[in-house]
Design an enzyme around this catalytic site. Structure first.
Site, PDB file in Angstrom:
ATOM      1  N   VAL A 175      -4.917   2.070  47.425  1.00  0.00           N
ATOM      2  CA  VAL A 175      -4.953   3.186  46.475  1.00  0.00           C
ATOM      3  C   VAL A 175      -5.573   4.418  47.126  1.00  0.00           C
ATOM      4  O   VAL A 175      -5.122   5.550  46.920  1.00  0.00           O
ATOM      5  CB  VAL A 175      -5.722   2.793  45.189  1.00  0.00           C
ATOM      6  CG1 VAL A 175      -5.897   3.991  44.272  1.00  0.00           C
ATOM      7  CG2 VAL A 175      -5.006   1.675  44.457  1.00  0.00           C
ATOM      8  N   ALA A 176      -6.611   4.209  47.947  1.00  0.00           N
ATOM      9  CA  ALA A 176      -7.296   5.322  48.614  1.00  0.00           C
ATOM     10  C   ALA A 176      -6.391   6.013  49.620  1.00  0.00           C
ATOM     11  O   ALA A 176      -6.477   7.221  49.832  1.00  0.00           O
ATOM     12  CB  ALA A 176      -8.542   4.817  49.310  1.00  0.00           C
ATOM     13  N   ASP A 203      -7.496  14.759  43.960  1.00  0.00           N
ATOM     14  CA  ASP A 203      -6.261  14.952  44.742  1.00  0.00           C
ATOM     15  C   ASP A 203      -5.383  16.035  44.117  1.00  0.00           C
ATOM     16  O   ASP A 203      -5.088  17.051  44.735  1.00  0.00           O
ATOM     17  CB  ASP A 203      -5.459  13.648  44.815  1.00  0.00           C
ATOM     18  CG  ASP A 203      -5.827  12.833  46.044  1.00  0.00           C
ATOM     19  OD1 ASP A 203      -6.796  13.213  46.724  1.00  0.00           O
ATOM     20  OD2 ASP A 203      -5.151  11.827  46.306  1.00  0.00           O
ATOM     21  N   ASP A 216      24.938  43.912  54.293  1.00  0.00           N
ATOM     22  CA  ASP A 216      25.913  44.939  53.968  1.00  0.00           C
ATOM     23  C   ASP A 216      25.166  46.259  53.791  1.00  0.00           C
ATOM     24  O   ASP A 216      23.962  46.268  53.543  1.00  0.00           O
ATOM     25  CB  ASP A 216      26.634  44.559  52.670  1.00  0.00           C
ATOM     26  CG  ASP A 216      27.837  45.450  52.397  1.00  0.00           C
ATOM     27  OD1 ASP A 216      28.326  46.079  53.345  1.00  0.00           O
ATOM     28  OD2 ASP A 216      28.267  45.516  51.237  1.00  0.00           O
ATOM     29  N   ASN A 253      -7.703  10.126  42.786  1.00  0.00           N
ATOM     30  CA  ASN A 253      -6.280  10.475  42.903  1.00  0.00           C
ATOM     31  C   ASN A 253      -5.826  11.401  41.775  1.00  0.00           C
ATOM     32  O   ASN A 253      -4.993  12.281  41.989  1.00  0.00           O
ATOM     33  CB  ASN A 253      -5.429   9.204  42.898  1.00  0.00           C
ATOM     34  CG  ASN A 253      -5.606   8.399  44.169  1.00  0.00           C
ATOM     35  OD1 ASN A 253      -5.891   8.962  45.218  1.00  0.00           O
ATOM     36  ND2 ASN A 253      -5.458   7.090  44.085  1.00  0.00           N
ATOM     37  N   ILE A 291      -2.787   5.980  49.994  1.00  0.00           N
ATOM     38  CA  ILE A 291      -1.449   6.511  49.710  1.00  0.00           C
ATOM     39  C   ILE A 291      -1.547   7.878  49.029  1.00  0.00           C
ATOM     40  O   ILE A 291      -2.139   7.996  47.952  1.00  0.00           O
ATOM     41  CB  ILE A 291      -0.648   5.537  48.823  1.00  0.00           C
ATOM     42  CG1 ILE A 291      -0.434   4.211  49.573  1.00  0.00           C
ATOM     43  CG2 ILE A 291       0.696   6.141  48.432  1.00  0.00           C
ATOM     44  CD1 ILE A 291       0.173   3.119  48.741  1.00  0.00           C
ATOM     45  N   GLU A 304      -0.174   9.745  46.831  1.00  0.00           N
ATOM     46  CA  GLU A 304       0.848   9.660  45.795  1.00  0.00           C
ATOM     47  C   GLU A 304       1.214  11.018  45.192  1.00  0.00           C
ATOM     48  O   GLU A 304       2.297  11.193  44.632  1.00  0.00           O
ATOM     49  CB  GLU A 304       0.410   8.697  44.685  1.00  0.00           C
ATOM     50  CG  GLU A 304      -0.712   9.204  43.798  1.00  0.00           C
ATOM     51  CD  GLU A 304      -2.084   9.184  44.457  1.00  0.00           C
ATOM     52  OE1 GLU A 304      -2.188   8.600  45.559  1.00  0.00           O
ATOM     53  OE2 GLU A 304      -3.019   9.762  43.906  1.00  0.00           O
TER      54      GLU A 304
END
Length: 857
Positions: A277-278, A702, A324, A698, A280, A282
């Site tokens: 969990v730490a 995060d 143009d 997270n 990845i 996510e």
């Protein structure tokens, strides 16, 4: 079948007339037939979107953590984990629904416009408002909206490849067909989604929306899957590789705890799951999507509509802009500057419709014209609008002129002939490029008499044309002849009598010069590609800084004679291309792409569509662009302004940098967590974090700061850098070293706090480690805003980053100091001294990183 009926029958069946529908009829028909929209493909319901949130690898790991927590009798932790999983799924669902609404609003901004006759007045409306019975006016470059029966046409051709697969354009007629035929042969009908490649016409709408031929095959269009951007693909690939590495480390840590530390299987699994969990990141995918989506909304405010997220990334890599001239670099507001009859330039105030030469000149200006002016709208090409304004100004009191200036037939302009001709009561009038007009003339109008066009006349006209062009003026030639035929053909545009030249100016936009300077400073080469005369093009290019003394300017015919090798050698020095064809534009784009350059191309016409598709970033004009060019483009400029392209490139570069900074933040914080868990396992110490701690990190430390970093204000400094290459690695060696260094500093401070708490007990140690890494990572969000120090960029220049810090800070302290939350979040009450230690250890990494930034800069 409508194609087998006479025009009058079709009009009667659709309850309309050539004067169009009335307001009341429009409302009645829209209620009866619906709006001109295609049903979108079946979309996932909110429930399905919610359920899909549980397919994520992290969610599966978290569910495993919840099961293991429950088996370990840590029911409070299990409930918190389940609650957080559900909350994340709800947030993900809300975000997905909001993103779909955002994309729909962007799509609505680029709805095609159609010219319809209602209440006997020409007006522009959104194509979605079209209904059965509307009379639609079309010309080259228009996209057909709704199916319809042609009631008038002149040299009309449509490309129906979108419907039939046939590449060749189809000649159209308004005549009735007597036999039953397939769609391909219904030459008196036009079909929704096809495009006008030549000519003009009118049609009565017979079917709209899902009842059109395109509507019948709409399901094929709805099957198209949304593609991920290259950046997202790279990140997904990175996440997968990281996950494999983490799984290997988790298995190693599990074995260490089982066989070396002699812990139980459940405890060992809890530590391994905590490590996973730490580690990845996510939040990566969602943060990238959020940042890109916010950027597209910002760009809409800056007059740039991005049709897909991929274009935002690619914009940051653009190294060549092929632009143009008319309307993009210039104001597209034409005004007549000078009028030339043989051997005399007259003041515009001297024009008098009672003089024969002036009368013929004004009739040519008025009749060779498809613009429409009413009290509420001005519809048409800026040059033609300027000519109409000029004619109205000098003929408003001349009733004889108004009664005799009547158009009967038209031979529309096309890029091959560079001419437009119309028949009046007794004459044919032709307007076009002066060099082409001269070739078609045998005589010249001089003081009311026709003289044979001699070489002396031609040289005088050419000299004046070049003089006008040298001063950046757009020049049109006018000619006429006696004409009594019932139908105009292309070979009628010969044996003409030269009338004169009209010179108009489209001044450069005020901001073009600054935008060009910014391009050059950013390592981007601006190139002018235009159909105008080379002298005119070079003059404008010189004024705004595209063309310099050592540069080259060439015409399309010179480009045709060049071999690929010769073009490759001269390519870096050519700044202006004039009199070019669609094939030339594609060749120029391909030549630069072979050199590894990322090319942005602007365009507004039907013939620009292939080059827009070929370029890396196709840019269409929102105001003056055809629907075909908008369909082919990646980006639409709602103000048709070159400066907007530079703003968009600046946004693209900033977006890439913001995403890179967000990734920097996520990976350095996650790396710190990995080191802490791994060190504790190696040293046979209790786990520093419980799964519920990592969930909080997270969700709060995060996501919030990473999104806030993505909201960093755009900086002009990015335009001082050279364009990045498309294949440049997102995680360079320098960035990986930076991530490693910062992760180690945060981890060491966290472990010092952990060891201090371990003198009391393992739960205190875990609480102190959790609090320290949370605060350290919240503060680290400020470090990752920029490569510069906070002293340089300013602490308050990105308020969302401060809001993210304070929200995280407050939530952490709620967990620490509200007793009933302690059991839920595996928290031990802490003393004031321990709190001060947490503050000190969490602040040290930021102080070290900021001092290093100040020293290295």
């Amino acid at each position: 079948m409508y194609y087998q009926k006479e025009i009058i029958e079709v009009l009667q069946k659709c309850h309309t007339s050539k004067q169009g529908l009335s307001k009341q009829q429009v409302e009645k028909h829209q209620q009866q037939y619906g709006y001109n929209v295609l049903d979108e493909g079946k979309k996932d319901s909110c429930l399905m979107i919610f359920l899909k949130q549980f397919q994520d690898l992290l969610v599966i790991i978290l569910i495993s953590a919840a099961i293991i927590s429950g088996i370990s009798h840590q029911f409070e932790s299990a409930l918190v984990i389940i609650f957080v999983i559900i909350m994340n799924a709800i947030l993900g669902t809300v975000q997905t629904v909001k993103a779909e609404k955002s994309l729909k609003s962007l799509k609505d901004l680029s709805v095609p416009q159609v010219k319809v006759i209602r209440d006997n007045h020409l007006q522009e409306i959104n194509s979605t408002q079209l209904t059965v019975g509307d009379i639609v006016q079309i010309e080259a470059g228009d996209m057909i909206s709704g199916d319809g029966r042609i009631i008038e046409c002149s040299a009309l051709k449509t490309n129906e490849s979108a419907l039939t697969g046939e590449v060749e354009s189809v000649d159209k007629t308004s005549d009735r067909l007597y036999h039953t035929v397939m769609i391909n042969d219904q030459i008196n009908m036009v079909f929704s989604g096809t495009l006008v490649t030549q000519g003009t016409g009118q049609y009565v709408v017979t079917k709209v929306g899902m009842n059109t031929e395109m509507g019948k095959i709409a399901s094929l269009l709805n099957n198209a899957q949304q593609r991920k951007t290259p950046l997202q693909i790279n990140l997904d690939d990175f996440s997968k590789k990281l996950s494999i590495v983490i799984v290997i480390i988790c298995i190693l840590v599990l074995c260490l705890n089982l066989f070396l530390a002699k812990k139980t299987l459940l405890d060992s699994l809890m530590i391994a799951v905590a490590l996973a969990v730490a580690a990845i990141p996510e939040a990566l995918g969602s943060i990238v999507t959020i940042v890109l989506s916010m950027s597209t909304q910002k760009m809409v405010k800056d007059n740039a509509i991005i049709k897909n997220l991929n274009s935002v990334e690619s914009l940051g890599c653009v190294s060549i802009i092929c632009s143009d001239k008319t309307g993009t670099l210039t104001q597209n507001k034409m005004t007549i500057q000078s009028i030339y009859f043989y051997n005399q330039t007259i003041d515009m105030n001297q024009m008098n419709s009672l003089y024969h030469d002036h009368n013929v000149f004004l009739k040519a200006c008025l009749l060779c014209n498809n613009a429409q002016i009413s009290d509420t709208q001005r519809i048409g090409d800026p040059t033609e609008l300027a000519l109409i304004d000029f004619v109205h100004r000098h003929t408003k009191n001349d009733t004889h002129f108004q009664n005799t200036a009547i158009r009967t037939q038209e031979l529309p302009f096309d890029s091959d002939r560079k001419l437009m001709s119309v028949a009046s009561l007794h004459h044919l009038y032709t307007k076009g490029a002066p060099d082409i007009i001269i070739q078609r003339c045998q005589s010249i109008l001089v003081n009311g008499r026709k003289e044979i066009l001699s070489q002396r006349h031609i040289e005088s006209i050419k000299k004046k044309n070049q003089d006008y062009a040298h001063h950046g003026l757009r020049v049109l030639g006018l000619a006429y002849k006696d004409f009594q035929n019932k139908q105009i053909h292309k070979n009628d545009e010969n044996n003409l009598t030269f009338i004169g030249l009209v010179a108009l100016i489209d001044p450069p936009r005020v901001e073009s010069s600054t935008a060009v300077k910014q391009c050059i400073a950013a390592g981007i080469k601006p190139i002018m590609i235009t159909g105008d005369h080379i002298i005119t093009a070079r003059s404008i290019a010189e004024k705004i800084g595209i063309y310099h003394n050592d540069d080259l300017s060439i015409e399309g015919k010179e480009l045709e004679k060049m071999s690929d090798t010769e073009l490759n050698e001269k390519l870096p020095y050519i700044s202006v291309y004039a009199r070019v064809s669609p094939e030339h534009k594609i060749r120029i784009v391909k030549a630069w792409q072979k050199k590894g350059q990322i090319v942005a191309m602007t365009g507004d016409g039907v013939n620009d569509a292939p080059a827009l598709k070929q370029s890396d970033i196709g840019i269409a004009m929102g105001k003056g662009g055809t629907e075909v060019s908008k369909d082919a483009a990646d980006m639409i400029l709602t103000d048709d302004n070159f400066a907007t392209i530079v703003k968009a490139i600046m946004t693209g570069r900033n977006v890439y940098q913001h995403i890179k900074n967000s990734i920097h933040y996520l990976l350095s914080g996650n790396f710190a967590g990995i080191i802490c868990v791994f060190l504790a396992s190696l040293l046979l110490l209790p786990t520093p974090f419980y799964p519920v701690h990592l969930l909080f990190m997270n969700l709060i430390t995060d996501s919030l700061p990473a999104i806030a970093i993505g909201m960093e204000p755009n900086h002009n400094d990015v335009l001082k850098e050279k364009p990045r290459r498309m294949n440049d690695s997102l995680l360079s060696r320098t960035l990986l070293l930076e991530i490693g260094y910062e992760g180690i500093v945060i981890a060491l401070c966290t472990m010092c706090s952990y060891l201090m708490g371990l003198k009391m007990d393992s739960l205190t140690a875990s609480t102190m480690a959790f609090s320290t890494i949370c605060l350290a990572r919240l503060l680290h969000g400020l470090n990752c805003r920029s490569d510069d120090s906070l002293v340089h960029i300013g602490l308050f220049s990105n308020m969302p980053s401060l809001y993210a810090f304070f929200i995280g800070f407050i939530l952490l302290h709620i967990i620490l100091f509200i007793p009933f939350l302690h059991s839920l979040f595996m928290i031990h009450p802490i003393t004031l001294l321990q709190l001060l230690c947490i503050y000190a250890f969490s602040l040290i990494p930021t102080l070290i990183i900021q001092l290093r930034k100040m020293y290295t800069k």
